[in-house]
Design an enzyme around this catalytic site. Structure first.
Site, PDB file in Angstrom:
ATOM      1  N   ARG A  96       0.818  -1.235   0.000  1.00  0.00           N
ATOM      2  CA  ARG A  96       0.000   0.000   0.000  1.00  0.00           C
ATOM      3  C   ARG A  96       0.838   1.266   0.000  1.00  0.00           C
ATOM      4  NH1 ARG A  96      -2.933  -3.098   3.577  1.00  0.00           N
ATOM      5  NH2 ARG A  96      -4.766  -3.973   2.576  1.00  0.00           N
ATOM      6  N   LYS A 156       3.309  11.842 -11.048  1.00  0.00           N
ATOM      7  CA  LYS A 156       2.479  10.962 -11.873  1.00  0.00           C
ATOM      8  C   LYS A 156       3.266   9.692 -12.141  1.00  0.00           C
ATOM      9  CE  LYS A 156      -0.446  13.977 -14.640  1.00  0.00           C
ATOM     10  NZ  LYS A 156      -0.774  14.309 -16.043  1.00  0.00           N
ATOM     11  N   GLU A 211      10.614  19.069 -24.555  1.00  0.00           N
ATOM     12  CA  GLU A 211       9.916  19.470 -23.319  1.00  0.00           C
ATOM     13  C   GLU A 211      10.526  20.758 -22.749  1.00  0.00           C
ATOM     14  OE1 GLU A 211       7.207  18.036 -22.274  1.00  0.00           O
ATOM     15  OE2 GLU A 211       7.261  15.925 -22.883  1.00  0.00           O
ATOM     16  N   LYS A 237       7.937  23.428 -13.426  1.00  0.00           N
ATOM     17  CA  LYS A 237       7.060  22.285 -13.178  1.00  0.00           C
ATOM     18  C   LYS A 237       6.662  22.220 -11.702  1.00  0.00           C
ATOM     19  CE  LYS A 237       5.639  17.714 -14.115  1.00  0.00           C
ATOM     20  NZ  LYS A 237       5.743  16.498 -14.900  1.00  0.00           N
ATOM     21  N   GLU A 272      -4.157  17.816 -11.296  1.00  0.00           N
ATOM     22  CA  GLU A 272      -4.596  18.218 -12.623  1.00  0.00           C
ATOM     23  C   GLU A 272      -6.079  18.566 -12.679  1.00  0.00           C
ATOM     24  OE1 GLU A 272      -2.641  16.068 -15.710  1.00  0.00           O
ATOM     25  OE2 GLU A 272      -3.712  17.125 -17.278  1.00  0.00           O
ATOM     26  N   ARG A 318      -2.494  22.540 -14.138  1.00  0.00           N
ATOM     27  CA  ARG A 318      -1.501  21.544 -14.573  1.00  0.00           C
ATOM     28  C   ARG A 318      -1.641  21.197 -16.050  1.00  0.00           C
ATOM     29  NH1 ARG A 318       1.004  16.503 -10.992  1.00  0.00           N
ATOM     30  NH2 ARG A 318       2.358  15.730 -12.635  1.00  0.00           N
ATOM     31  N   ASN A 337       0.536  20.335 -20.875  1.00  0.00           N
ATOM     32  CA  ASN A 337       0.181  19.531 -22.046  1.00  0.00           C
ATOM     33  C   ASN A 337       0.188  20.317 -23.344  1.00  0.00           C
ATOM     34  OD1 ASN A 337      -0.176  17.102 -20.666  1.00  0.00           O
ATOM     35  ND2 ASN A 337      -2.183  17.771 -19.957  1.00  0.00           N
ATOM     36  N   HIS A 341       0.535  18.561 -26.643  1.00  0.00           N
ATOM     37  CA  HIS A 341       0.422  17.137 -26.351  1.00  0.00           C
ATOM     38  C   HIS A 341      -0.825  16.475 -26.936  1.00  0.00           C
ATOM     39  CE1 HIS A 341       3.881  17.699 -23.884  1.00  0.00           C
ATOM     40  NE2 HIS A 341       3.836  16.494 -23.362  1.00  0.00           N
ATOM     41  N   HIS A 379       0.246  13.347 -28.730  1.00  0.00           N
ATOM     42  CA  HIS A 379      -0.187  12.006 -28.320  1.00  0.00           C
ATOM     43  C   HIS A 379      -0.897  11.289 -29.462  1.00  0.00           C
ATOM     44  CE1 HIS A 379      -0.214  13.067 -23.753  1.00  0.00           C
ATOM     45  NE2 HIS A 379       0.923  12.523 -24.109  1.00  0.00           N
ATOM     46  N   HIS A 416       8.623  10.519 -27.833  1.00  0.00           N
ATOM     47  CA  HIS A 416       7.615  11.437 -27.304  1.00  0.00           C
ATOM     48  C   HIS A 416       7.986  12.903 -27.581  1.00  0.00           C
ATOM     49  CE1 HIS A 416       4.621  13.142 -24.658  1.00  0.00           C
ATOM     50  NE2 HIS A 416       5.579  13.762 -23.981  1.00  0.00           N
TER      51      HIS A 416
HETATM   52  N1  LIG Z   1       5.209  10.861 -15.156  1.00  0.00           N
HETATM   53  C1  LIG Z   1       5.211  11.903 -15.943  1.00  0.00           C
HETATM   54  O1  LIG Z   1       4.806  12.999 -15.550  1.00  0.00           O
HETATM   55  C2  LIG Z   1       5.737  11.768 -17.333  1.00  0.00           C
HETATM   56  C3  LIG Z   1       5.983  12.905 -18.105  1.00  0.00           C
HETATM   57  C4  LIG Z   1       6.543  12.738 -19.369  1.00  0.00           C
HETATM   58  C5  LIG Z   1       6.826  11.451 -19.838  1.00  0.00           C
HETATM   59  N2  LIG Z   1       6.560  10.373 -19.062  1.00  0.00           N
HETATM   60  C6  LIG Z   1       6.888   9.012 -19.526  1.00  0.00           C
HETATM   61  O2  LIG Z   1       8.293   8.936 -19.689  1.00  0.00           O
HETATM   62  C7  LIG Z   1       8.579   7.895 -20.626  1.00  0.00           C
HETATM   63  C8  LIG Z   1       9.661   8.372 -21.562  1.00  0.00           C
HETATM   64  O3  LIG Z   1      10.813   8.675 -20.814  1.00  0.00           O
HETATM   65  P1  LIG Z   1      12.248   8.800 -21.480  1.00  0.00           P
HETATM   66  O4  LIG Z   1      12.152   9.659 -22.671  1.00  0.00           O
HETATM   67  O5  LIG Z   1      13.185   9.147 -20.403  1.00  0.00           O
HETATM   68  O6  LIG Z   1      12.485   7.323 -22.066  1.00  0.00           O
HETATM   69  P2  LIG Z   1      13.242   6.019 -21.505  1.00  0.00           P
HETATM   70  O7  LIG Z   1      13.102   5.889 -20.061  1.00  0.00           O
HETATM   71  O8  LIG Z   1      12.779   4.906 -22.360  1.00  0.00           O
HETATM   72  O9  LIG Z   1      14.767   6.338 -21.852  1.00  0.00           O
HETATM   73  C9  LIG Z   1      15.137   6.487 -23.192  1.00  0.00           C
HETATM   74  C10 LIG Z   1      16.280   5.531 -23.568  1.00  0.00           C
HETATM   75  O10 LIG Z   1      17.505   6.041 -23.039  1.00  0.00           O
HETATM   76  C11 LIG Z   1      18.156   5.057 -22.242  1.00  0.00           C
HETATM   77  N3  LIG Z   1      18.849   5.799 -21.207  1.00  0.00           N
HETATM   78  C12 LIG Z   1      18.323   6.416 -20.135  1.00  0.00           C
HETATM   79  N4  LIG Z   1      19.243   7.122 -19.482  1.00  0.00           N
HETATM   80  C13 LIG Z   1      20.406   6.955 -20.139  1.00  0.00           C
HETATM   81  C14 LIG Z   1      21.732   7.461 -19.953  1.00  0.00           C
HETATM   82  N5  LIG Z   1      22.006   8.332 -18.985  1.00  0.00           N
HETATM   83  N6  LIG Z   1      22.690   7.042 -20.803  1.00  0.00           N
HETATM   84  C15 LIG Z   1      22.386   6.197 -21.833  1.00  0.00           C
HETATM   85  N7  LIG Z   1      21.158   5.718 -22.071  1.00  0.00           N
HETATM   86  C16 LIG Z   1      20.171   6.091 -21.231  1.00  0.00           C
HETATM   87  C17 LIG Z   1      17.053   4.137 -21.792  1.00  0.00           C
HETATM   88  O11 LIG Z   1      17.548   2.868 -21.474  1.00  0.00           O
HETATM   89  C18 LIG Z   1      16.138   4.131 -23.018  1.00  0.00           C
HETATM   90  O12 LIG Z   1      16.647   3.228 -23.965  1.00  0.00           O
HETATM   91  C19 LIG Z   1       7.283   7.560 -21.317  1.00  0.00           C
HETATM   92  O13 LIG Z   1       6.809   6.323 -20.855  1.00  0.00           O
HETATM   93  C20 LIG Z   1       6.324   8.670 -20.868  1.00  0.00           C
HETATM   94  O14 LIG Z   1       4.992   8.254 -20.795  1.00  0.00           O
HETATM   95  C21 LIG Z   1       6.033  10.509 -17.828  1.00  0.00           C
HETATM   96 ZN   LIG Z   2       5.460  15.359 -22.583  1.00  0.00          ZN
END
Ligand SMILES: NC(=O)c1ccc[n+]([C@@H]2O[C@H](COP(=O)([O-])OP(=O)(O)OC[C@H]3O[C@@H](n4cnc5c(N)ncnc54)[C@H](O)[C@@H]3O)[C@@H](O)[C@H]2O)c1
Ligand SMILES: [Zn+2]
Length: 366
Positions: free
Chosen positions: A121, A143, A185, A227, A237, A241, A245, A248, A252, A265
């Site tokens: 939990r 999130k 971003e 942020k 949100e 918030r 987006n 987005h 999306h 993304h």
């Molecule tokens: N929670 C939120 O508010 C929020 C906001 C935006 C995006 N997201 C989510 O984030 C995700 C995308 O995140 P991302 O773009 O970081 O992608 P990711 O976590 O897939 O990382 C991108 C790639 O880079 C590699 N990598 C990461 N750090 C590295 C480093 N320092 N050196 C070498 N390689 C590295 C990873 O292994 C992966 O292959 C999506 O699932 C999206 O939905 C969440």
């Molecule tokens: Zn985004």
């Protein structure tokens, strides 16, 4: 070191930003008086580079860490991986006072955060974001969640970390395409709330692309401040918030119709932001020169700014927009800019107006 604080009453926490912070992980966790046992959740790419440093730092500070490595990539953000993590946490006897360290990009952060939010939990968790996108966006704001077959992020929670440690050195190994996607971003923050940041990005883009330490530190910290401010005012949100987006709704939808994986993304929302800027010019009075500055900056950052779609795809894109999880009551709500640094949210735009306004960015091919 720069520190940004996210103000959420007794769930407030700090975002610390500096090179070399990974080696301070143990000391920082000790300062928070977290329980002895913990698990580092990371992915294969990040694990092979940084898990050892994280592990040693925690062990030296007196913690008993275990390591969980998930496959790299979006597919790991699934209930199947969540289940595997739960089993390993139980096997390693993590209990109520134990904590999780999310070491990686947004995928690991969302997954590990969701595991932390639900195991027993809810146990504490610390974010150690290693992509630019994760440092300026996904690790901040609480999130967390995973994907379903039906769509992205359909299962999740609002669950804040106790600490976010952004080690700028880790960005040094990030593939260039991922780094640029993160800039999508970063530029968004300039558009939605800080004209000065936007102008600095125009000026310092070459330094940023070279990942120069001081510029990177300033920019990451400023994005986190924005942020943090937004999340501090509207954690769940209910309103404000939504400005995060910008670009987005279209972004999306584009990710969705092109099949997840074609666009990162940050690339999809780059196209989405240019389209939203075009829409803003028509509807909320964004000056034409601002539209051009937005397009130019995204392009200079190496991001795509337009997409060619055949009529069938185009139809699918609009259908996907109407099915976005943020659509309420059938109306597509947009975030529109009035000038660089200022946006309005919840703008209801009749579908009939959207399509012509998007014509420039989504040019039709037959
Ligand atoms: N929670 C939120 O508010 C929020 C906001 C935006 C995006 N997201 C989510 O984030 C995700 C995308 O995140 P991302 O773009 O970081 O992608 P990711 O976590 O897939 O990382 C991108 C790639 O880079 C590699 N990598 C990461 N750090 C590295 C480093 N320092 N050196 C070498 N390689 C590295 C990873 O292994 C992966 O292959 C999506 O699932 C999206 O939905 C969440
Ligand atoms: Zn985004």
């Amino acid at each position: 070191m720069r520190t940004v604080s996210v103000q959420l009453g007794n769930r407030s926490y700090a975002i610390k930003i500096a090179p070399g912070l990974l080696n301070q992980l143990g000391r920082e966790c000790a300062r928070l008086k977290l329980g002895a046992r913990c698990a580092i959740i990371t992915d294969t790419n990040v694990g092979k580079r940084y898990a050892k440093a994280a592990f040693n730092s925690l062990a030296t500070a007196g913690f008993s860490p275990s390591l969980i490595v998930v496959p790299a990539g979006e597919t790991a953000k699934s209930l199947k991986t969540v289940q595997i993590c739960y089993d390993l946490l139980a096997e390693h006897r993590l209990e109520r006072k134990s904590f999780i360290v999310a070491l990686g990009g947004g995928v690991v952060g969302d997954l590990a955060g969701f595991v932390a939010a639900t195991y027993l939990r809810g146990i504490e968790f610390v974010q150690v974001p290693t992509t630019l996108l994760a440092q300026v966006d996904s690790s901040v704001g609480g999130k967390v969640g995973v994907n379903l077959k039906a769509g992205k992020n359909l299962v999740g929670a609002f669950y804040q970390p106790r600490l976010v440690l952004c080690d700028l050195d880790t960005l040094g190994t990030l593939p260039v395409r991922e780094f640029r996607a993160g800039l999508g971003e970063v530029i968004k923050y300039g558009i939605i709330s800080d004209a000065k940041l936007f102008a600095r990005l125009e000026r310092d883009l070459p330094k940023l692309l070279r990942r120069e330490s001081k510029t990177l530190a300033d920019v990451v910290a400023r994005c986190c401040e924005i942020k943090a401010e937004v999340v501090g005012q509207d954690e769940m949100e209910g309103g404000l918030r939504a400005i995060l987006n910008f670009g987005h709704t279209i972004g999306h939808a584009l990710e969705n119709v092109s099949g997840y994986g074609k666009y990162l993304h940050g690339e999809a929302i780059s196209i989405g932001q240019v389209a939203a800027a075009g829409l803003s010019q028509k509807i909320s009075g964004l000056p034409a020169r601002d539209v051009l500055r937005i397009e130019n900056l995204l392009q200079a950052a190496g991001l795509p700014v337009e997409v060619k779609l055949n009529p069938a795809r185009r139809k699918k894109l609009f259908a996907a927009m109407r099915h976005d999880k943020k659509v309420s009551g059938g109306e597509i709500k947009f975030v529109l800019a009035t000038q660089i640094g200022r946006v309005q949210f919840g703008c209801q735009i009749p579908a009939a107006l959207i399509e012509p306004a998007l014509n420039l960015q989504l040019s039709t091919i037959n």
